[in-house]
Design a protein around this motif. Structure first.
Motif, mmCIF file in Angstrom:
data_model
loop_
_atom_site.group_PDB
_atom_site.id
_atom_site.type_symbol
_atom_site.label_atom_id
_atom_site.label_comp_id
_atom_site.label_asym_id
_atom_site.label_seq_id
_atom_site.Cartn_x
_atom_site.Cartn_y
_atom_site.Cartn_z
ATOM 1 N N ALA A 13 11.549 -28.030 -21.193
ATOM 2 C CA ALA A 13 11.250 -28.424 -22.574
ATOM 3 C C ALA A 13 9.845 -28.001 -23.006
ATOM 4 O O ALA A 13 9.447 -28.232 -24.141
ATOM 5 C CB ALA A 13 11.412 -29.933 -22.732
ATOM 6 N N GLY A 14 9.076 -27.390 -22.086
ATOM 7 C CA GLY A 14 7.770 -26.861 -22.452
ATOM 8 C C GLY A 14 6.580 -27.623 -21.929
ATOM 9 O O GLY A 14 5.441 -27.335 -22.294
ATOM 10 N N HIS A 15 6.792 -28.596 -21.050
ATOM 11 C CA HIS A 15 5.698 -29.415 -20.533
ATOM 12 C C HIS A 15 5.340 -29.014 -19.105
ATOM 13 O O HIS A 15 6.215 -28.726 -18.299
ATOM 14 C CB HIS A 15 6.101 -30.890 -20.538
ATOM 15 N N HIS A 16 4.032 -29.045 -18.810
ATOM 16 C CA HIS A 16 3.585 -28.877 -17.431
ATOM 17 C C HIS A 16 3.749 -30.234 -16.748
ATOM 18 O O HIS A 16 3.373 -31.260 -17.310
ATOM 19 C CB HIS A 16 2.138 -28.420 -17.354
ATOM 20 N N VAL A 17 4.327 -30.246 -15.554
ATOM 21 C CA VAL A 17 4.596 -31.490 -14.848
ATOM 22 C C VAL A 17 3.970 -31.416 -13.460
ATOM 23 O O VAL A 17 4.140 -30.430 -12.746
ATOM 24 C CB VAL A 17 6.119 -31.731 -14.713
ATOM 25 N N VAL A 30 4.414 -31.955 -6.357
ATOM 26 C CA VAL A 30 5.132 -30.867 -7.008
ATOM 27 C C VAL A 30 4.498 -30.570 -8.361
ATOM 28 O O VAL A 30 3.986 -31.459 -9.031
ATOM 29 C CB VAL A 30 6.636 -31.186 -7.184
ATOM 30 N N ALA A 31 4.526 -29.315 -8.727
ATOM 31 C CA ALA A 31 4.029 -28.886 -10.033
ATOM 32 C C ALA A 31 5.040 -27.902 -10.608
ATOM 33 O O ALA A 31 5.474 -26.972 -9.924
ATOM 34 C CB ALA A 31 2.670 -28.231 -9.904
ATOM 35 N N TYR A 32 5.429 -28.161 -11.834
ATOM 36 C CA TYR A 32 6.367 -27.286 -12.547
ATOM 37 C C TYR A 32 5.694 -26.814 -13.823
ATOM 38 O O TYR A 32 5.013 -27.581 -14.496
ATOM 39 C CB TYR A 32 7.634 -28.043 -12.958
ATOM 40 N N SER A 33 5.910 -25.561 -14.156
ATOM 41 C CA SER A 33 5.388 -25.010 -15.400
ATOM 42 C C SER A 33 6.480 -24.236 -16.100
ATOM 43 O O SER A 33 7.266 -23.535 -15.453
ATOM 44 C CB SER A 33 4.206 -24.077 -15.129
ATOM 45 N N PRO A 34 6.522 -24.362 -17.419
ATOM 46 C CA PRO A 34 7.515 -23.597 -18.164
ATOM 47 C C PRO A 34 7.095 -22.133 -18.249
ATOM 48 O O PRO A 34 5.907 -21.819 -18.325
ATOM 49 C CB PRO A 34 7.500 -24.251 -19.538
ATOM 50 N N VAL A 35 8.065 -21.258 -18.202
ATOM 51 C CA VAL A 35 7.831 -19.823 -18.412
ATOM 52 C C VAL A 35 8.935 -19.321 -19.338
ATOM 53 O O VAL A 35 10.026 -19.880 -19.392
ATOM 54 C CB VAL A 35 7.825 -19.015 -17.093
ATOM 55 N N THR A 36 8.623 -18.276 -20.063
ATOM 56 C CA THR A 36 9.629 -17.672 -20.929
ATOM 57 C C THR A 36 9.853 -16.243 -20.469
ATOM 58 O O THR A 36 8.913 -15.464 -20.373
ATOM 59 C CB THR A 36 9.170 -17.688 -22.400
ATOM 60 N N GLY A 37 11.093 -15.947 -20.165
ATOM 61 C CA GLY A 37 11.445 -14.609 -19.730
ATOM 62 C C GLY A 37 12.403 -13.971 -20.715
ATOM 63 O O GLY A 37 12.723 -14.540 -21.761
ATOM 64 N N ALA A 38 12.870 -12.813 -20.372
ATOM 65 C CA ALA A 38 13.800 -12.089 -21.237
ATOM 66 C C ALA A 38 15.098 -12.862 -21.443
ATOM 67 O O ALA A 38 15.748 -12.740 -22.478
ATOM 68 C CB ALA A 38 14.096 -10.715 -20.631
ATOM 69 N N ASP A 39 15.457 -13.685 -20.472
ATOM 70 C CA ASP A 39 16.697 -14.458 -20.561
ATOM 71 C C ASP A 39 16.489 -15.847 -21.157
ATOM 72 O O ASP A 39 17.410 -16.657 -21.170
ATOM 73 C CB ASP A 39 17.333 -14.596 -19.179
ATOM 74 N N GLY A 40 15.278 -16.162 -21.618
ATOM 75 C CA GLY A 40 15.013 -17.472 -22.207
ATOM 76 C C GLY A 40 14.107 -18.307 -21.342
ATOM 77 O O GLY A 40 13.468 -17.808 -20.408
ATOM 78 N N PRO A 41 14.058 -19.608 -21.624
ATOM 79 C CA PRO A 41 13.143 -20.473 -20.882
ATOM 80 C C PRO A 41 13.575 -20.672 -19.441
ATOM 81 O O PRO A 41 14.764 -20.693 -19.128
ATOM 82 C CB PRO A 41 13.199 -21.795 -21.656
ATOM 83 N N ALA A 42 12.571 -20.803 -18.593
ATOM 84 C CA ALA A 42 12.803 -21.052 -17.169
ATOM 85 C C ALA A 42 11.646 -21.893 -16.654
ATOM 86 O O ALA A 42 10.743 -22.246 -17.400
ATOM 87 C CB ALA A 42 12.914 -19.740 -16.401
ATOM 88 N N VAL A 43 11.694 -22.211 -15.387
ATOM 89 C CA VAL A 43 10.663 -23.043 -14.769
ATOM 90 C C VAL A 43 10.200 -22.389 -13.483
ATOM 91 O O VAL A 43 11.008 -21.854 -12.724
ATOM 92 C CB VAL A 43 11.223 -24.451 -14.453
ATOM 93 N N ILE A 44 8.897 -22.436 -13.244
ATOM 94 C CA ILE A 44 8.357 -22.037 -11.957
ATOM 95 C C ILE A 44 7.774 -23.293 -11.327
ATOM 96 O O ILE A 44 7.177 -24.122 -12.015
ATOM 97 C CB ILE A 44 7.295 -20.920 -12.097
ATOM 98 N N GLY A 45 7.999 -23.474 -10.049
ATOM 99 C CA GLY A 45 7.533 -24.686 -9.398
ATOM 100 C C GLY A 45 6.941 -24.421 -8.037
ATOM 101 O O GLY A 45 7.274 -23.446 -7.367
#
Length: 71
Positions: A13-17, A30-45
């Motif tokens: 949803a766009g929040h750093h956790v 744990v740390a999650y960050s939103p990323v936007t790629g060619a296929d849409g939103p994703a998460v890196i953790g």
């Protein structure tokens, strides 16, 4: 793991956790960050095992409580 899934959803949803996840015998930071790629939103953790640190912090807190009671 409802806690992990909820954190990932917040990241999508766009929040750093960043939070601790206690799995019983093991604790992860744990740390999650939103990323936007060619296929849409994703998460890196990233998950770091902080079991030893958490155990030491709990033992120290207990020791400090005992010292306070003893005066």
């Amino acid at each position: 793991m409802p806690q992990i899934l909820a954190a990932a959803r917040r990241a999508v949803a766009g929040h750093h956790v960043s939070e601790l996840v206690d799995l019983g015998d093991t604790v992860f930071e744990v740390a999650y960050s939103p990323v936007t790629g060619a296929d849409g939103p994703a998460v890196i953790g990233v998950a770091t095992d902080v079991t030893a640190r958490t155990r030491s912090e709990r033992e120290l807190a207990h020791f400090l409580e005992v010292l306070e009671v003893l005066g």
